[in-house]
Design an enzyme around this catalytic site. Structure first.
Site, PDB file in Angstrom:
ATOM      1  N   ARG A 169       5.811   9.048   7.547  1.00 24.98           N
ATOM      2  CA  ARG A 169       6.505   8.738   6.281  1.00 24.98           C
ATOM      3  C   ARG A 169       6.588   9.986   5.406  1.00 24.98           C
ATOM      4  O   ARG A 169       7.611  10.269   4.807  1.00 24.98           O
ATOM      5  CB  ARG A 169       5.783   7.615   5.549  1.00 24.98           C
ATOM      6  CG  ARG A 169       6.249   6.222   5.948  1.00 24.98           C
ATOM      7  CD  ARG A 169       6.166   5.952   7.451  1.00 24.98           C
ATOM      8  NE  ARG A 169       6.546   4.605   7.784  1.00 24.98           N
ATOM      9  CZ  ARG A 169       5.702   3.579   7.822  1.00 24.98           C
ATOM     10  NH1 ARG A 169       4.415   3.763   7.576  1.00 24.98           N
ATOM     11  NH2 ARG A 169       6.135   2.370   8.117  1.00 24.98           N
ATOM     12  N   ASP A 198       7.446   7.143  13.411  1.00 24.94           N
ATOM     13  CA  ASP A 198       7.824   5.895  12.740  1.00 24.94           C
ATOM     14  C   ASP A 198       9.328   5.940  12.478  1.00 24.94           C
ATOM     15  O   ASP A 198       9.998   6.896  12.890  1.00 24.94           O
ATOM     16  CB  ASP A 198       7.016   5.707  11.434  1.00 24.94           C
ATOM     17  CG  ASP A 198       6.724   4.228  11.169  1.00 24.94           C
ATOM     18  OD1 ASP A 198       7.679   3.452  11.044  1.00 24.94           O
ATOM     19  OD2 ASP A 198       5.536   3.855  11.115  1.00 24.94           O
ATOM     20  N   HIS A 268       9.445   0.133  14.751  1.00 29.62           N
ATOM     21  CA  HIS A 268       9.118   1.345  13.983  1.00 29.62           C
ATOM     22  C   HIS A 268       9.574   2.590  14.745  1.00 29.62           C
ATOM     23  O   HIS A 268       8.875   3.602  14.776  1.00 29.62           O
ATOM     24  CB  HIS A 268       7.604   1.420  13.708  1.00 29.62           C
ATOM     25  CG  HIS A 268       7.155   0.511  12.602  1.00 29.62           C
ATOM     26  ND1 HIS A 268       7.389   0.777  11.270  1.00 29.62           N
ATOM     27  CD2 HIS A 268       6.482  -0.673  12.632  1.00 29.62           C
ATOM     28  CE1 HIS A 268       6.875  -0.200  10.522  1.00 29.62           C
ATOM     29  NE2 HIS A 268       6.317  -1.094  11.324  1.00 29.62           N
ATOM     30  N   ASP A 330       3.394  -3.016  16.092  1.00 31.63           N
ATOM     31  CA  ASP A 330       3.391  -3.890  14.915  1.00 31.63           C
ATOM     32  C   ASP A 330       4.795  -4.187  14.425  1.00 31.63           C
ATOM     33  O   ASP A 330       5.721  -3.401  14.633  1.00 31.63           O
ATOM     34  CB  ASP A 330       2.594  -3.235  13.774  1.00 31.63           C
ATOM     35  CG  ASP A 330       3.151  -1.863  13.405  1.00 31.63           C
ATOM     36  OD1 ASP A 330       3.362  -1.052  14.327  1.00 31.63           O
ATOM     37  OD2 ASP A 330       3.398  -1.600  12.212  1.00 31.63           O
ATOM     38  N   GLU A 331       4.923  -5.328  13.769  1.00 30.54           N
ATOM     39  CA  GLU A 331       6.104  -5.689  12.965  1.00 30.54           C
ATOM     40  C   GLU A 331       7.429  -5.480  13.700  1.00 30.54           C
ATOM     41  O   GLU A 331       8.376  -4.935  13.138  1.00 30.54           O
ATOM     42  CB  GLU A 331       6.128  -4.853  11.669  1.00 30.54           C
ATOM     43  CG  GLU A 331       4.889  -4.996  10.828  1.00 30.54           C
ATOM     44  CD  GLU A 331       4.915  -4.133   9.565  1.00 30.54           C
ATOM     45  OE1 GLU A 331       4.575  -4.673   8.513  1.00 30.54           O
ATOM     46  OE2 GLU A 331       5.270  -2.937   9.630  1.00 30.54           O
ATOM     47  N   TRP A 398      -5.278  -5.695  11.909  1.00 29.09           N
ATOM     48  CA  TRP A 398      -4.858  -5.181  10.596  1.00 29.09           C
ATOM     49  C   TRP A 398      -4.398  -6.251   9.630  1.00 29.09           C
ATOM     50  O   TRP A 398      -4.415  -6.063   8.424  1.00 29.09           O
ATOM     51  CB  TRP A 398      -3.762  -4.121  10.764  1.00 29.09           C
ATOM     52  CG  TRP A 398      -2.419  -4.620  11.256  1.00 29.09           C
ATOM     53  CD1 TRP A 398      -2.054  -4.823  12.548  1.00 29.09           C
ATOM     54  CD2 TRP A 398      -1.278  -4.950  10.465  1.00 29.09           C
ATOM     55  NE1 TRP A 398      -0.758  -5.265  12.616  1.00 29.09           N
ATOM     56  CE2 TRP A 398      -0.255  -5.345  11.350  1.00 29.09           C
ATOM     57  CE3 TRP A 398      -1.024  -4.940   9.087  1.00 29.09           C
ATOM     58  CZ2 TRP A 398       1.015  -5.746  10.898  1.00 29.09           C
ATOM     59  CZ3 TRP A 398       0.248  -5.327   8.641  1.00 29.09           C
ATOM     60  CH2 TRP A 398       1.247  -5.730   9.556  1.00 29.09           C
ATOM     61  N   TYR A 423      -6.917  -0.613   3.584  1.00 31.10           N
ATOM     62  CA  TYR A 423      -5.658   0.123   3.361  1.00 31.10           C
ATOM     63  C   TYR A 423      -5.755   0.927   2.072  1.00 31.10           C
ATOM     64  O   TYR A 423      -5.726   0.394   0.971  1.00 31.10           O
ATOM     65  CB  TYR A 423      -4.467  -0.850   3.331  1.00 31.10           C
ATOM     66  CG  TYR A 423      -3.949  -1.161   4.724  1.00 31.10           C
ATOM     67  CD1 TYR A 423      -4.814  -1.176   5.813  1.00 31.10           C
ATOM     68  CD2 TYR A 423      -2.594  -1.418   4.953  1.00 31.10           C
ATOM     69  CE1 TYR A 423      -4.346  -1.440   7.090  1.00 31.10           C
ATOM     70  CE2 TYR A 423      -2.123  -1.691   6.233  1.00 31.10           C
ATOM     71  CZ  TYR A 423      -3.006  -1.704   7.292  1.00 31.10           C
ATOM     72  OH  TYR A 423      -2.536  -1.970   8.558  1.00 31.10           O
ATOM     73  N   ASP A 425      -3.677   2.867   0.724  1.00 34.03           N
ATOM     74  CA  ASP A 425      -2.463   3.086  -0.075  1.00 34.03           C
ATOM     75  C   ASP A 425      -2.379   2.090  -1.231  1.00 34.03           C
ATOM     76  O   ASP A 425      -1.429   2.114  -2.011  1.00 34.03           O
ATOM     77  CB  ASP A 425      -1.192   3.052   0.795  1.00 34.03           C
ATOM     78  CG  ASP A 425      -1.049   1.769   1.617  1.00 34.03           C
ATOM     79  OD1 ASP A 425      -2.023   0.975   1.699  1.00 34.03           O
ATOM     80  OD2 ASP A 425       0.041   1.556   2.191  1.00 34.03           O
ATOM     81  N   TRP A 473      -1.541   5.097   4.815  1.00 33.28           N
ATOM     82  CA  TRP A 473      -0.083   5.026   4.979  1.00 33.28           C
ATOM     83  C   TRP A 473       0.524   5.835   3.846  1.00 33.28           C
ATOM     84  O   TRP A 473       0.070   5.749   2.701  1.00 33.28           O
ATOM     85  CB  TRP A 473       0.388   3.572   4.907  1.00 33.28           C
ATOM     86  CG  TRP A 473      -0.154   2.713   6.006  1.00 33.28           C
ATOM     87  CD1 TRP A 473      -1.128   1.763   5.895  1.00 33.28           C
ATOM     88  CD2 TRP A 473       0.241   2.727   7.392  1.00 33.28           C
ATOM     89  NE1 TRP A 473      -1.362   1.189   7.122  1.00 33.28           N
ATOM     90  CE2 TRP A 473      -0.546   1.755   8.053  1.00 33.28           C
ATOM     91  CE3 TRP A 473       1.163   3.463   8.121  1.00 33.28           C
ATOM     92  CZ2 TRP A 473      -0.422   1.508   9.416  1.00 33.28           C
ATOM     93  CZ3 TRP A 473       1.284   3.214   9.478  1.00 33.28           C
ATOM     94  CH2 TRP A 473       0.501   2.241  10.118  1.00 33.28           C
ATOM     95  N   THR A 474       1.567   6.595   4.162  1.00 26.90           N
ATOM     96  CA  THR A 474       1.984   7.595   3.171  1.00 26.90           C
ATOM     97  C   THR A 474       3.367   7.387   2.547  1.00 26.90           C
ATOM     98  O   THR A 474       3.942   8.329   2.011  1.00 26.90           O
ATOM     99  CB  THR A 474       1.916   9.015   3.786  1.00 26.90           C
ATOM    100  OG1 THR A 474       2.735   9.046   4.964  1.00 26.90           O
ATOM    101  CG2 THR A 474       0.495   9.392   4.145  1.00 26.90           C
TER     102      THR A 474
HETATM  103  C1  TNX Z   1       2.219  -2.207   7.373  1.00 27.40           C
HETATM  104  S1  TNX Z   1      -0.110  -1.883   9.152  1.00 27.40           S
HETATM  105  C2  TNX Z   1       2.469  -1.309   8.375  1.00 27.40           C
HETATM  106  C3  TNX Z   1       2.881   0.074   8.029  1.00 27.40           C
HETATM  107  C4  TNX Z   1       3.064   0.259   6.548  1.00 27.40           C
HETATM  108  C5  TNX Z   1       1.936  -0.430   5.824  1.00 27.40           C
HETATM  109  C6  TNX Z   1       1.962  -0.206   4.343  1.00 27.40           C
HETATM  110  C7  TNX Z   1       0.957  -1.716  10.133  1.00 27.40           C
HETATM  111  C8  TNX Z   1       0.482  -1.787  11.489  1.00 27.40           C
HETATM  112  N1  TNX Z   1       2.216  -1.550   9.698  1.00 27.40           N
HETATM  113  O1  TNX Z   1       4.054   0.398   8.727  1.00 27.40           O
HETATM  114  O2  TNX Z   1       3.065   1.608   6.255  1.00 27.40           O
HETATM  115  O3  TNX Z   1       1.991  -1.810   6.089  1.00 27.40           O
HETATM  116  O4  TNX Z   1       0.754  -0.625   3.740  1.00 27.40           O
END
Ligand code: TNX
Length: 539
Positions: A169, A198, A268, A330-331, A398, A423, A425, A473-474
């Site tokens: 980031r 990412d 990502h 993730d995500e 997480w 976290y 951040d 996380w930045t």
């Molecule tokens: C979730 S934690 C994410 C990151 C983001 C973060 C911000 C994770 C595995 N994925 O991509 O930077 O939240 O707090």
């Protein structure tokens, strides 16, 4: 007045005063009478295997003290006058390669351990016995360098004591990464989880695929604050050279830190798709992302895309000797897969259970590839939703504790990294004037209170909890200085959570130590975040 000072001095000579504020707290500390002084004549003695550790101690102490501290390589039978002796002594207690004993007497200092790692941790404790100025990198020649006489035995609670840093980031320069490793080492942290790719940036060079860094390592601008409708118009870019990566790995290894690289897939991954559009699903132009959040651009399901990432991971394995390779996971957004006729045809062909099966297919392919190459796959907890992955796969929990709990019950090793406790951040103070953060609230006391073994596990299941790590996380931490402000002192609290015996952890005790410890951080050049109202050390 003079008499009072003399009286106080006389008392301090005979009554053991408490040892300095050590962080993380060792397993046992016994204060003895007197102190040891570093002098122009003091010599370091170390066996060949610990030569590097002795050199690092010499470097660290030479800068502030100006003392030569020459190193004698060889075995010393025991403590010797005016010597700091590092000695390998197999079979001592506490056992384990990272354990050590540190004996400071008025005549000499001796660190013993069954392996070089333990000796290294002993030297980190030794540094904290000196005045905070010992952490400066410029000499302070009017100072007297004394260590209180103590007998310390120490051993870590967990084997995974991690710090995660997102350089995708916002790119963080090579020199800052080394500095972060120094700070980790001071706190006996031993895993550096390096988030290298990412949606918004690809930072690791991969031979044969230059566009990953040339295109994926550059973005046109960055969103302004929380406002996704506004960009700053300023190009952001950066990537490391292969040589820099190798230097980071070696620098870390010298400090007994394993560098675990992360290559994010199949989500990502917009920066990779921007560099090589054939990896993605989009028919329109994809650029390295300039906004925060989770991108819809994910990898497609072509065999060639899997082969591309296998090749990337081959290069990553050449650069990083780590037993673990992190594959993200993730995500992952399904929108593109749902809408792509080609992906839907592949779902039929591969016999997957609809779009819901695609991520599992990716995870299976890549975890099996790493396993076949002798590395342990590790991913964010979503990777365990896949069927048929190697038993060696490690999950990073997480989203909370449930992921870790279930993974451990299923027999997988786990690293705990729940967002609400780890976290960094998030805001650390509710005082006005804090720099913009992602949100949330994670004060020092809360991270200190974190217990990595989730309740409800049997003793056997709990052995799967390797440890825990804090995440940097930045998105909202654009500069090294800002990263350090968010990292410290909270990462020091996490270090104690993963190192010190559970029964000895006490917020009151930590509060008494964190003030003096912050002086060490400041001497090193860190501007730590806000400290809670401090309490006086216990008598
Ligand atoms: C979730 S934690 C994410 C990151 C983001 C973060 C911000 C994770 C595995 N994925 O991509 O930077 O939240 O707090």
């Amino acid at each position: 007045m003079v008499i009072a000072i003399l009286a106080a001095l006389a008392v301090s000579v005979v009554t053991p005063v408490p040892p300095p504020a050590l962080v993380p707290l060792p397993k046992s500390v016994e204060r003895r009478t007197g102190s040891f002084q570093l002098r122009a004549t003091t010599v370091l003695v170390a066996p060949k295997e610990a030569r590097r550790t002795a050199e690092l101690l010499q470097e660290a102490l030479r800068a502030p003290t100006g003392l030569p501290l020459p190193i004698q390589t060889g075995e010393a039978a025991g403590p010797r006058p005016d010597r700091i002796v590092l000695r390998i002594a197999p079979g001592q207690s506490p056992s384990g390669p990272e354990s050590y004993r540190l004996l400071v007497s008025p005549e000499s200092v001796e660190i013993t351990a069954s392996s070089p790692a333990g000796l290294f941790y002993g030297t980190q404790t030794l540094r904290q016995l000196l005045p905070a100025a010992a952490f400066r990198r410029a000499s302070q020649d009017d100072a007297v360098w004394t260590l209180p006489a103590v007998f310390i035995t120490d051993t870590p609670r967990f084997s995974w004591r991690g710090s995660h840093l997102d350089v995708a980031r916002h790119f963080m320069p090579f020199s800052f990464v080394l500095r972060h490793l120094d700070l980790m080492a001071m706190h006996k942290l031993n895993v550096f989880h390096w988030h290298l790719t990412d949606d918004q940036g690809w930072r690791v060079p991969i031979e044969g695929y230059p566009r990953l860094t040339e295109i994926g390592g550059v973005r046109a601008e960055t969103q302004v604050g929380k406002d996704a409708d506004r960009g700053d118009g300023v190009r952001h870019q950066g990537s490391y050279t292969e040589q820099e990566i190798r230097d980071v790995v070696r620098y870390a290894a010298d400090r007994f830190i394993t560098v675990v690289p992360e290559i994010e897939l199949p989500g990502h991954s917009q920066a990779a798709v921007a560099a090589y559009p054939e990896l993605g699903n989009s028919t329109s132009l994809v650029t390295t992302w300039t906004r925060w959040g989770v991108s819809d651009n994910v990898l497609n399901t072509e065999e060639g895309t899997v082969r591309f990432f296998e090749q990337v991971l081959r290069k990553v394995m050449q650069l990083f000797p780590s037993p673990w390779i992190h594959i993200g996971g993730d995500e992952v957004q399904r929108k593109e897969w749902e809408q792509s006729p080609r992906v839907n045809a592949r779902i039929e062909e591969l016999g997957l259970s609809g779009v819901g099966g695609v991520q599992g297919w990716w995870t299976r392919r890549i975890t099996r590839f790493l396993d076949a190459n002798g590395r342990r796959p590790i991913g964010w907890e979503e990777v365990l939703e896949a069927e048929g992955i190697p038993a060696s796969t490690v999950a990073v929990s997480w989203r909370g504790e449930a992921g870790g709990l279930n993974a451990a019950r299923a027999g997988h090793d786990v690293v705990m990294a729940p967002a609400n406790f780890t976290y960094l951040d998030q805001y650390q103070s509710q005082a006005p004037g804090e720099p913009l953060a992602i949100g949330g609230f994670l004060p020092l006391e809360k991270i200190y209170s974190y217990e990595p073994v989730p309740p409800g596990l049997t003793e056997r299941e709990a052995t799967h909890i390797l440890g825990a790590q804090a995440q940097l996380w930045t998105e909202y931490l654009p500069t090294p200085r800002h990263v350090e402000y968010m990292a410290w002192p909270r990462l020091a609290a996490l270090a104690e959570v993963v190192w010190s015996p559970r029964a000895d952890r006490s917020w009151q005790s930590f509060l008494a130590r964190i003030g003096p410890h912050a002086e060490r951080l400041r001497a090193f050049g860190v501007e730590p975040g806000p400290l809670p109202p401090l309490v006086a050390p216990a008598p």
